[in-house]
Structures are given as C-alpha cells and as structure tokens.
Motif scaffolding. Structure first.
Motif, mmCIF file in Angstrom:
data_model
loop_
_atom_site.group_PDB
_atom_site.id
_atom_site.type_symbol
_atom_site.label_atom_id
_atom_site.label_comp_id
_atom_site.label_asym_id
_atom_site.label_seq_id
_atom_site.Cartn_x
_atom_site.Cartn_y
_atom_site.Cartn_z
ATOM 1 N N ALA A 55 0.852 -1.190 0.000
ATOM 2 C CA ALA A 55 0.000 0.000 0.000
ATOM 3 C C ALA A 55 0.884 1.234 0.000
ATOM 4 O O ALA A 55 1.935 1.261 0.648
ATOM 5 C CB ALA A 55 -0.925 0.013 1.210
ATOM 6 N N ILE A 56 0.466 2.244 -0.751
ATOM 7 C CA ILE A 56 1.144 3.544 -0.753
ATOM 8 C C ILE A 56 0.109 4.579 -0.336
ATOM 9 O O ILE A 56 -0.908 4.752 -1.002
ATOM 10 C CB ILE A 56 1.709 3.891 -2.135
ATOM 11 N N ILE A 57 0.380 5.244 0.796
ATOM 12 C CA ILE A 57 -0.539 6.266 1.288
ATOM 13 C C ILE A 57 0.060 7.635 1.014
ATOM 14 O O ILE A 57 1.262 7.849 1.189
ATOM 15 C CB ILE A 57 -0.839 6.073 2.786
ATOM 16 N N TYR A 58 -0.790 8.566 0.553
ATOM 17 C CA TYR A 58 -0.347 9.905 0.161
ATOM 18 C C TYR A 58 -0.877 10.937 1.154
ATOM 19 O O TYR A 58 -2.021 10.856 1.597
ATOM 20 C CB TYR A 58 -0.873 10.254 -1.237
ATOM 21 N N SER A 59 -0.035 11.902 1.462
ATOM 22 C CA SER A 59 -0.497 13.010 2.285
ATOM 23 C C SER A 59 -1.440 13.888 1.474
ATOM 24 O O SER A 59 -1.362 13.933 0.237
ATOM 25 C CB SER A 59 0.696 13.841 2.768
ATOM 26 N N ASN A 60 -2.325 14.592 2.163
ATOM 27 C CA ASN A 60 -3.216 15.528 1.471
ATOM 28 C C ASN A 60 -2.490 16.818 1.113
ATOM 29 O O ASN A 60 -2.684 17.375 0.035
ATOM 30 C CB ASN A 60 -4.435 15.839 2.345
ATOM 31 N N ASN A 61 -1.657 17.294 2.028
ATOM 32 C CA ASN A 61 -0.919 18.533 1.795
ATOM 33 C C ASN A 61 0.442 18.248 1.182
ATOM 34 O O ASN A 61 0.962 17.137 1.287
ATOM 35 C CB ASN A 61 -0.739 19.301 3.110
ATOM 36 N N LYS A 62 1.015 19.274 0.556
ATOM 37 C CA LYS A 62 2.330 19.151 -0.059
ATOM 38 C C LYS A 62 3.406 19.630 0.899
ATOM 39 O O LYS A 62 3.164 20.415 1.801
ATOM 40 C CB LYS A 62 2.390 19.942 -1.370
#
Length: 401
Positions: free
Chosen positions: A289-296
């Motif tokens: 699984a690869i989870i992404y942050s919402n903010n940069k």
C-alpha cells in the motif's frame, strides 16, 4: 670573435632549452596530479513541493466475513448454492430436516390453544361471578377463587405462547439463510451429515464490494504524515499494488486508524476502503500500500545522473566543509522529470557531486569545475598549443642553423 658569438649563442640556447625542459617537467607533474584528482561538477540541492508518500505491506480484508452456522441440531438434507456463488442476505443456503420441528411447533400451538380456551372460560366466569357478588348471591370467597383461576391460566397462556414462538423460531432455523450479501466459500459440511450447534461453520461468506485494505505504518512516519496534514482525522488516498507488481485500477480512501501503537512492532494499523466492482480484490490477498499526504511538502530533489547504487542502496556524494566527498545513502519516493524526489539522506541546500561521480573516492580530494566536458576540452586544446609551440620553435632553430 666568431667563436665567442657561437659560445654565447650556445649558452643562450642551453638556457632556453633548460627553461623549456623545466617548464615541461613541472607541467607534466601538474598534469599527472590533475589526472589523479577527478574533475567534478557540484550543485546545491534544490527543493520541490510534493505530496509525501509512505509505502508498506498490506493485506486485503473483506468488510464482512460471516461464518454460516447451524442454530439447531439435525440432518443436513439440502444445499441451494454452488461454492463461490454470490449470495444475497436472506437467501436460503441449506435445509436441516424440518419434520421434527414441525411436530414440535404443532404441539406447542395445540397446547397454547388449549390453555387459551381455559383462560377464556375463566374470564367469562369471572364476569358472571362479579355480578353475583354484587347482588350477594354468592360468597366473596367463590369470586376470589375464580379470579385466581383466571390469573393462573392467563399466566399459562403467556408461557404457552412463548413456547410456541420458540418452536416456530427453531422451525425457521431449519432454513439456513445468508446473513449478509457476499461471495460464499467452501462447504465444510456436506448434505447427509448430522449437524449441531457446536459443529462449527457450515461455510463462510465474504463481502466483496467494497473491500478493506489494512496496512501498518511506523509510528514516526504516521507522526510525520499527521504533521503534514495538520490532523489525524482526515481521509487520504491510498494505492494498492498486487504481489505481482500490478497496480490496482483505482485508489482507495484511508478512513480509519487504530487507537494504539503495537508495542512489538512500533507500528499503527491503518485501513482504506476500495471499490471492488470486478472482484479483483480477494479476501486475504497480500501486496503493498502507498498512502499519500493531502498537503504538499518541500522535499529535496537530486539529478538521477548524480546517483550511484551498490548492495546497500542508492547513494550520492555530499561535500563537507573541506570539500571532501562522503557517501550518503538516500531514500526516494518517486521522480520529477530527471530528478529523484528524496525523503531521507540529503537536505535542501547540501552541496552534491552531480557529474564525474564514477571517479570520486570518498574522503579524497576532488577538483571542482564548471563543467567536466569543458575541462576535458580545455586540456585537449592546451595539449595542441604545446605541440604547436614546439613545432614553431623547432622551425626557428632549424632556420637559424
């Protein structure tokens, strides 16, 4: 006089040639030193605003996983499905021989009706005795006796009704139904066997759409993720990659995190929900699984050409305060054009070797140039000039002779 001029000329030529020889030796030594000190270019590590991503192992879990159990004892007489079928909630899956439970229901119904008729009789008698008592035709004790009988039968009616309802419930359990929608598994007990409430699951139903993907993430990474997004309670995009390396067709949403960190692994469990219209996600499957942050976040980027790789991983050369190169292993989280996006191992503003990295020896001197290609071209031009100077000098000497 002529001999003196010749001697003077000879001395002058000797001095000239000696000077030339000395210069040539010095230049040869300098060239040798230059050749042993690799020429490299150095750049400052820049940054780029990107969404952070964290990769970890993952497992596919059905939203509902329900064991289908026998709730009464009896012989299994029928099954109404094939293994692997998709079933709906309330659909009949098995039948347990019902005859015994039909008889029990009929007996409970007859008993309830009998007691109800007795209760009705005493209700009517009580109404009559109430009038007789008012007119003093009977003693009050007789009325009290009828009232007691009426109350006793009323209580028996409730007990008989409960027994009847329980018998009907057991009769209903002869039809074993699916409690949820989902795909049914292997039949554990086949038709003809005697089943009991203690025999275990007859089969299992796993829901198939949507599906859950659970994955652990290190506590420090989770703290970093929540720090970037400024909150723990946010939904984040998640990608699932099968063990074969294939990426699942759509992204899921991380909508749950556990309320504790595992003491043994130092991780916290997260869960994402995925649509599964084509049944590609199967209960129990493993992947990544690869989870992404919402903010940069601003992260370092380094040219891919500045990196090398050995058994320990991908690395670059970072210059210290003495301009000596040291190896720094980096962790990457994707690319941006021809650059690696680096999550660990180098900081924004560090000076790194960008070209000529193949000749660099950690801790050894390097020669920083604007361009390795320009440096090589200059050396070639310098060599041509030296040869041309020598040729002209030889021509002059030959002409004087």
């Amino acid at each position: 006089m002529r001999n003196k001029i010749v001697i003077i000329l000879a001395v002058m030529l000797t001095l000239i040639f000696g000077r030339m020889l000395y210069s040539h030796i010095n230049k040869a030594n300098a060239d040798k030193k230059r050749n042993t000190t690799p020429a490299v270019t150095v750049d400052i590590v820049q940054s780029e605003n990107v969404r952070r991503q964290f990769e970890t192992t993952a497992r596919v879990v059905a939203k509902y996983r329900v064991d289908v159990l026998a709730r009464i004892d009896g012989y299994l007489t029928k099954s109404y499905f094939k293994e692997g079928d998709f079933v709906k909630a309330g659909q009949v899956l098995f039948e347990i021989e019902p005859q015994e439970y039909i008889y029990a229901t009929d007996r409970a119904k007859a008993n309830m009706d009998n007691i109800q008729s007795q209760a009705d009789y005493y209700n009517k008698q009580l109404a009559r005795y109430a009038e007789l008592v008012k007119q003093d035709y009977i003693a009050k004790s007789e009325y009290d006796n009828i009232l007691a009988q009426k109350n006793a039968y009323s209580a028996q009616v409730e007990s008989a009704r409960s027994a009847y309802n329980d018998a009907k419930r057991n009769l209903g359990y002869t039809k074993v139904k699916a409690p949820v929608d989902g795909r049914i598994g292997i039949i554990n007990v086949t038709v003809g066997n005697y089943v009991t409430t203690a025999i275990g699951p007859l089969t299992t139903i796993n829901s198939s759409n949507p599906m859950y993907v659970t994955f652990p993430i290190e506590s420090k990474d989770y703290a970093e993720l929540t720090n970037i997004d400024k909150s723990e309670n946010v939904n984040r995009e998640v990608e699932f990659i099968f063990s074969s390396g294939e990426k699942y067709l759509s992204r899921g949403i991380q909508d749950f995190h556990d309320n504790k960190i595992d003491e043994n692994t130092g991780t916290i469990t997260l869960r994402a929900t995925f649509d599964n219209p084509q049944d590609r996600l199967i209960q129990g499957d493993f992947g990544k699984a690869i989870i992404y942050s919402n903010n940069k976040e601003a992260l370092p980027i380094v040219p891919q050409s500045a990196t090398m790789e050995n058994q320990e991983g991908l690395f670059i050369y970072v210059l210290d305060e003495k301009n000596l190169p040291r190896i720094s292993y980096i962790k990457t989280m994707g690319t941006s054009g021809t650059n690696w996006i680096v999550s660990d191992g180098v900081n924004i503003g560090d000076r790194i070797v960008t070209t000529g990295v193949q000749k660099v020896i950690p801790g050894s001197q390097i020669r920083i140039v604007k361009s390795v290609q320009t440096e090589n071209t200059s050396e070639k031009k310098e060599g041509l000039l030296v040869k041309l100077f020598r040729k002209i000098k030889n021509m002059i000497i030959n002409r004087e002779k």
